[in-house]
Design a protein around this motif. Structure first.
Motif, PDB file in Angstrom:
ATOM      1  N   UNK A   1       0.827  -1.211   0.000  1.00 14.16           N
ATOM      2  CA  UNK A   1       0.000   0.000   0.000  1.00 14.16           C
ATOM      3  C   UNK A   1       0.860   1.259   0.000  1.00 14.16           C
ATOM      4  N   UNK A   2       0.547   2.139  -0.927  1.00 16.03           N
ATOM      5  CA  UNK A   2       1.133   3.482  -0.895  1.00 16.03           C
ATOM      6  C   UNK A   2       0.061   4.449  -0.422  1.00 16.03           C
ATOM      7  N   UNK A   3       0.325   5.142   0.674  1.00 12.04           N
ATOM      8  CA  UNK A   3      -0.681   6.008   1.281  1.00 12.04           C
ATOM      9  C   UNK A   3      -0.117   7.403   1.495  1.00 12.04           C
ATOM     10  N   UNK A   4      -0.918   8.399   1.166  1.00  6.03           N
ATOM     11  CA  UNK A   4      -0.607   9.802   1.452  1.00  6.03           C
ATOM     12  C   UNK A   4      -1.606  10.266   2.506  1.00  6.03           C
ATOM     13  N   UNK A   5      -1.088  10.689   3.668  1.00  8.64           N
ATOM     14  CA  UNK A   5      -1.941  11.048   4.791  1.00  8.64           C
ATOM     15  C   UNK A   5      -1.648  12.474   5.247  1.00  8.64           C
ATOM     16  N   UNK A   6      -2.710  13.164   5.640  1.00  7.85           N
ATOM     17  CA  UNK A   6      -2.579  14.527   6.161  1.00  7.85           C
ATOM     18  C   UNK A   6      -3.420  14.666   7.419  1.00  7.85           C
TER      19      UNK A   6
ATOM     20  N   UNK B   1      -5.273   9.019   1.118  1.00  9.99           N
ATOM     21  CA  UNK B   1      -5.515   8.530  -0.244  1.00  9.99           C
ATOM     22  C   UNK B   1      -4.549   7.372  -0.439  1.00  9.99           C
ATOM     23  N   UNK B   2      -5.085   6.143  -0.503  1.00 14.50           N
ATOM     24  CA  UNK B   2      -4.244   4.946  -0.531  1.00 14.50           C
ATOM     25  C   UNK B   2      -4.481   4.144  -1.799  1.00 14.50           C
ATOM     26  N   UNK B   3      -3.393   3.650  -2.353  1.00 16.83           N
ATOM     27  CA  UNK B   3      -3.447   2.767  -3.516  1.00 16.83           C
ATOM     28  C   UNK B   3      -2.752   1.463  -3.122  1.00 16.83           C
ATOM     29  N   UNK B   4      -3.463   0.344  -3.262  1.00 19.30           N
ATOM     30  CA  UNK B   4      -2.918  -0.950  -2.863  1.00 19.30           C
ATOM     31  C   UNK B   4      -2.688  -1.811  -4.101  1.00 19.30           C
ATOM     32  N   UNK B   5      -1.467  -2.259  -4.261  1.00 22.28           N
ATOM     33  CA  UNK B   5      -1.126  -3.080  -5.418  1.00 22.28           C
ATOM     34  C   UNK B   5      -0.638  -4.454  -4.961  1.00 22.28           C
ATOM     35  N   UNK B   6      -0.403  -5.322  -5.939  1.00 23.81           N
ATOM     36  CA  UNK B   6       0.028  -6.682  -5.665  1.00 23.81           C
ATOM     37  C   UNK B   6       1.244  -7.023  -6.503  1.00 23.81           C
ATOM     38  N   UNK B   7       1.795  -8.177  -6.248  1.00 22.68           N
ATOM     39  CA  UNK B   7       3.004  -8.587  -6.961  1.00 22.68           C
ATOM     40  C   UNK B   7       2.970 -10.100  -7.181  1.00 22.68           C
ATOM     41  N   UNK B   8       2.915 -10.528  -8.422  1.00 17.14           N
ATOM     42  CA  UNK B   8       2.972 -11.946  -8.720  1.00 17.14           C
ATOM     43  C   UNK B   8       4.405 -12.367  -9.022  1.00 17.14           C
TER      44      UNK B   8
ATOM     45  N   UNK C   1      -6.634  -2.387  -5.166  1.00 17.66           N
ATOM     46  CA  UNK C   1      -7.671  -1.690  -4.400  1.00 17.66           C
ATOM     47  C   UNK C   1      -7.243  -0.255  -4.161  1.00 17.66           C
ATOM     48  N   UNK C   2      -8.213   0.593  -3.857  1.00 18.46           N
ATOM     49  CA  UNK C   2      -7.951   1.983  -3.468  1.00 18.46           C
ATOM     50  C   UNK C   2      -8.814   2.315  -2.262  1.00 18.46           C
ATOM     51  N   UNK C   3      -8.398   3.342  -1.511  1.00 23.13           N
ATOM     52  CA  UNK C   3      -9.214   3.783  -0.378  1.00 23.13           C
ATOM     53  C   UNK C   3      -8.986   5.266  -0.137  1.00 23.13           C
ATOM     54  N   UNK C   4     -10.093   5.992   0.009  1.00 23.71           N
ATOM     55  CA  UNK C   4     -10.039   7.407   0.360  1.00 23.71           C
ATOM     56  C   UNK C   4     -10.873   7.613   1.617  1.00 23.71           C
ATOM     57  N   UNK C   5     -10.281   8.271   2.612  1.00 23.71           N
ATOM     58  CA  UNK C   5     -10.976   8.504   3.876  1.00 23.71           C
ATOM     59  C   UNK C   5     -10.755   9.938   4.332  1.00 23.71           C
ATOM     60  N   UNK C   6     -11.784  10.492   4.983  1.00 21.86           N
ATOM     61  CA  UNK C   6     -11.682  11.780   5.668  1.00 21.86           C
ATOM     62  C   UNK C   6     -12.395  11.643   7.005  1.00 21.86           C
TER      63      UNK C   6
END
Length: 774
Positions: free
Chosen positions: A267-272, A298-305, A337-342
């Motif tokens: 997961x790569x996440x940018x948080x404020x 704002x998080x982007x979750x990736x995978x690796x095969x 997957x992606x996730x956005x939260x406030x």
């Protein structure tokens, strides 16, 4: 009589929502000259306490606020990576599968989230730059706290300015990890800014801003486990010949095949975070303060095969073979997957300060999830990058309101009762609300932006009304007796599930809890304190434990709307000895929990007693009839003991027993060790400041093996999915160029030990930190 009736009438008139909100009587610190090694909590608090000041926190690699607990005695902080939003606490008699046994307060406002398993304390609302101190205490020994205090309670205090102050910090970090031979590097950075001032009128204002960008190491892997004979599930049909399959053994010692990092593993996440606080004197005897905090991610979750076909192309799904075994990899296994939260938290405190005698306080707060959109593709990359089917999970509007009114009496020599009684009386009422909506998108839609069609829902509300009273009584010289009582009424209502096109509405439920408390302390000398603390705590089930029933392509969750409250009867005997430059505490503790609430995830459908098979993981909640824990804890700290500028602290804990002693619904659990409670925990910290410029620090964290399997069948804890031993060494060095600029370098897990608590812990992580202060 009028003095006694006034706070009670104010309490009854207050139409507020609360759950265990801290008040003045709970967190009024004790100032001990020259003794920074003492806790900042009241000395009259029953049970054991430990505290860490901001100066001590500078002696460790602290990036996120929860890092302040990294060396806490007899505590596990399951922080999986920098920026983890699910950093759970475990303590003496509970593991990270029971997170609702941990209470966390920020300046008296509750930031523990009792709505669901994957909702750790809202650490994100705290600015690392504003930390003043962190205090902890253990067990359900005070009537001032709700039943969730049967575990560990954490009180975080942020700095209030005495004058104009400005500080900032820039941090960069990078870690290396090589699980399954896949060596990689992950990192990120953080910027924090703190500014505050106190005006001539006495009003103070503080603003904190924190920005962080980080990438996690892989959190989970797609695996297939063989049976006891070492045979994998039968797969028929034409299969793609691949390389890259890695074989190992799972925690139970069974043969296992691994194919890559999946289920949004990286997961790569940018948080404020923005935190605003202010306080002022409304009158000479009435003080008001407030806070407003916002956090977004704002998080982007990736995978690796790891799989490659004959032409070297990545293989993400379908039937595959390495020539020895055949496997079927579902489309959703490597879906991104992606996730956005406030999130928003508002709080206000009003309290009187009459000095000794009667004082009143009112604490209000509101925590609200303004936006929570988690999007999950149904296909792996690169297909997912084209859109298509998926799901959208929303929790917008979920949250809780809290408020508490309390009257406290501080003895005045020669006053009522000859000044021998300190009283606290209080009332609270809470309202928690959870709405978890799942929409499905078809192949003709785009999972990245479409709203889809409602397909699943679970949610509900809970409330707790509580009355409590506590008396700290000086029964004789050097003797104190604390007596308390907490009466609670729990209500669960509006519970509802939607699944497979069928809606189920659950009847309202009411549970009652009675929690008596008693403690006796004796100070035979100014330097020695002996305590015996006895208390009961009642922890009610949360909404997610009662009503969750979500199903995905790879998992199934089973809740229990008939869950009972778990009740802990706890006893602690402790001795604390102070010398001129050091302090030692020894504690013996016993914890007897009835109807313990256990939430666990397992690949074995039989563990969750379900006949529905085909999922990769099953999650279920159950009451375990009785669990008993006994242990011993040693905490020691010293300042300038042998060398001026040398600070030392150490802790060691040994659990004699933590096992299931009765469980009629599942007798096979009886006699088994309680999940994720290790037999040993230990920490050691040393910091040395030879002069005003240099600071050298070293820390060591140890945790013995623990069980991840209900029946203790995990014989190989040191692999993915297990709960392994942990022995990690951390170092840090800092140099102050002048009063305004400091540069620090640090490394956590210096030896690169690979450890697991189901998910992998971070590998060797390096830090560079630049601090600016005015």
């Amino acid at each position: 009589m009028k003095t006694l009736l006034l706070p009670a009438l104010v309490s009854l008139a207050c139409q507020a929502l609360a759950q265990g909100v801290a008040t003045e009587a709970q967190f009024t610190p004790v100032i001990v000259a020259g003794q920074s090694i003492r806790s900042g909590l009241p000395a009259t608090l029953a049970g054991s306490t430990v505290g860490t000041s901001a100066l001590q926190l500078r002696a460790q690699n602290l990036v996120n606020p929860e890092d302040a607990l990294a060396y806490a005695p007899n505590t596990t902080l399951r922080k999986r990576y920098i920026g983890d939003r699910n950093a759970l606490i475990a303590g003496r008699s509970f593991g990270t599968l029971q997170p609702s046994r941990g209470l966390v307060y920020l300046d008296g406002y509750l930031i523990s989230n009792f709505l669901g398993r994957f909702d750790a304390p809202r650490w994100n609302m705290i600015s690392p730059e504003a930390l003043e101190r962190v205090d902890m205490f253990f067990g359900p020994y005070s009537a001032l706290f709700p039943g969730n205090s049967i575990g560990t309670t954490v009180a975080v205090t942020q700095r209030v300015p005495k004058r104009l102050e400005v500080s900032g910090r820039l941090t960069a970090f990078s870690q290396t990890l090589a699980p399954y031979g896949q060596r990689d590097r992950f990192g990120g950075g953080q910027a924090s800014l703190h500014a505050g001032t106190r005006l001539d009128s006495g009003m103070w204002i503080v603003g904190d801003f924190n920005h962080q960008s980080s990438t996690s190491q892989p959190m989970q892997y797609h695996t297939v486990v063989a049976n006891a004979a070492g045979v994998f599930p039968t797969v028929t049909g034409p299969a793609t010949r691949v390389t890259g399959i890695v074989y190992d053994r799972d925690p139970k010692g069974l043969r296992r095949a691994a194919f890559g990092a999946n289920a949004g593993a990286i997961e790569h996440a940018v948080q404020d975070t923005l935190n605003l606080r202010a306080g002022l004197d409304l009158t000479p005897t009435l003080v008001a303060s407030g806070m407003a905090s916002w956090w977004q991610v704002d998080a982007q979750a990736r995978n690796e095969t790891w799989l490659r076909d004959a032409s070297g192309q990545a293989v993400w799904s379908g039937l595959v073979t390495d020539g020895a075994n055949r496997f079927d990899i579902p489309l959703a296994s490597f879906a991104p997957a992606t996730r956005q939260e406030t999130h928003q938290q508002l709080g206000a405190t009003f309290k009187t300060r009459h000095g000794p005698g009667w004082n009143q306080s009112l604490v209000l707060s509101d925590y609200r999830i303004l936006k929570d959109a988690a999007r999950q593709a149904s296909r792996p990359d690169p297909l997912a990058s084209l859109g298509g089917a998926g799901t959208l999970t929303r929790r917008d509007g979920t949250g809780w309101n809290t408020a508490e009114v309390q009257a406290s009496y501080t003895p005045v020599p020669g006053d009522w009762g000859d000044g021998r009684h300190a009283l606290a009386l209080g009332l609270h009422h809470n309202s928690y609300r959870l709405e978890n909506r799942v929409n499905s998108m078809t192949a003709a839609e785009d999972w990245r932006g479409a709203e889809g069609t409602p397909s699943q829902f679970f949610g509900g509300r809970t409330e707790v009304m509580a009355l409590y009273a506590q008396d700290v009584w000086d029964i004789a010289e050097d003797w104190k007796l604390t007596l308390g009582w907490r009466q609670e009424r729990f209500k669960a209502f509006d519970g509802r599930q939607l699944g497979s096109g069928v809606t189920v509405n659950y009847d309202s439920r009411v549970l009652n809890g009675r929690s008596p408390k008693a403690a006796l302390s004796w100070s035979p000398s100014d330097a020695l304190l002996l305590k015996a603390s006895l208390g009961r705590g009642v922890r009610f089930p949360n909404v997610e434990e009662l009503y969750n029933g979500t199903v995905s392509a790879t998992s199934q969750t089973l809740s229990d709307p008939t869950l009972k409250a778990e009740t802990s009867d706890a006893l602690e005997l402790s001795a604390e000895q102070d010398w001129e430059r050091q302090r030692l505490r020894l504690s013996l503790y016993w914890d007897d929990v009835r109807h313990a609430i256990l939430r666990q995830s397992t690949p074995d459908a039989a563990v969750c007693k379900t006949t529905v098979t085909g999922a990769q993981t099953y999650t279920c909640v159950q009451n375990v009839e009785r669990v008993k824990t006994q242990g011993v804890e040693l905490v020691w700290s010293a300042e300038d003991l042998w060398v001026k500028g040398l600070h030392l602290s150490a802790s060691a804990a040994y659990t004699f027993r933590s096992e299931v002693t009765a469980n009629a619904k599942d007798p096979a659990m009886v006699g088994k060790w309680w999940l994720r409670v290790p037999r040993t925990r230990a920490t050691l910290q040393a910091s040395y400041r030879p002069d005003a410029r240099w600071l050298y620090c070293v820390g060591w964290r140890h945790q013995g093996r623990a069980y991840a399997d209900t029946y203790n069948l995990d014989i190989k804890p040191g692999v993915y999915g297990g709960v392994s031993r942990l022995n990690q060494l951390d170092v840090r060095g800092a140099y102050k160029f002048n009063r305004q600029i400091e540069l620090a370098l640090g490394i956590n897990n210096l030896t690169g030990q690979q450890a697991y608590q189901s998910h992998p812990f971070p590998g060797r992580t390096a830090f560079v930190e630049l601090r600016l202060e005015r």
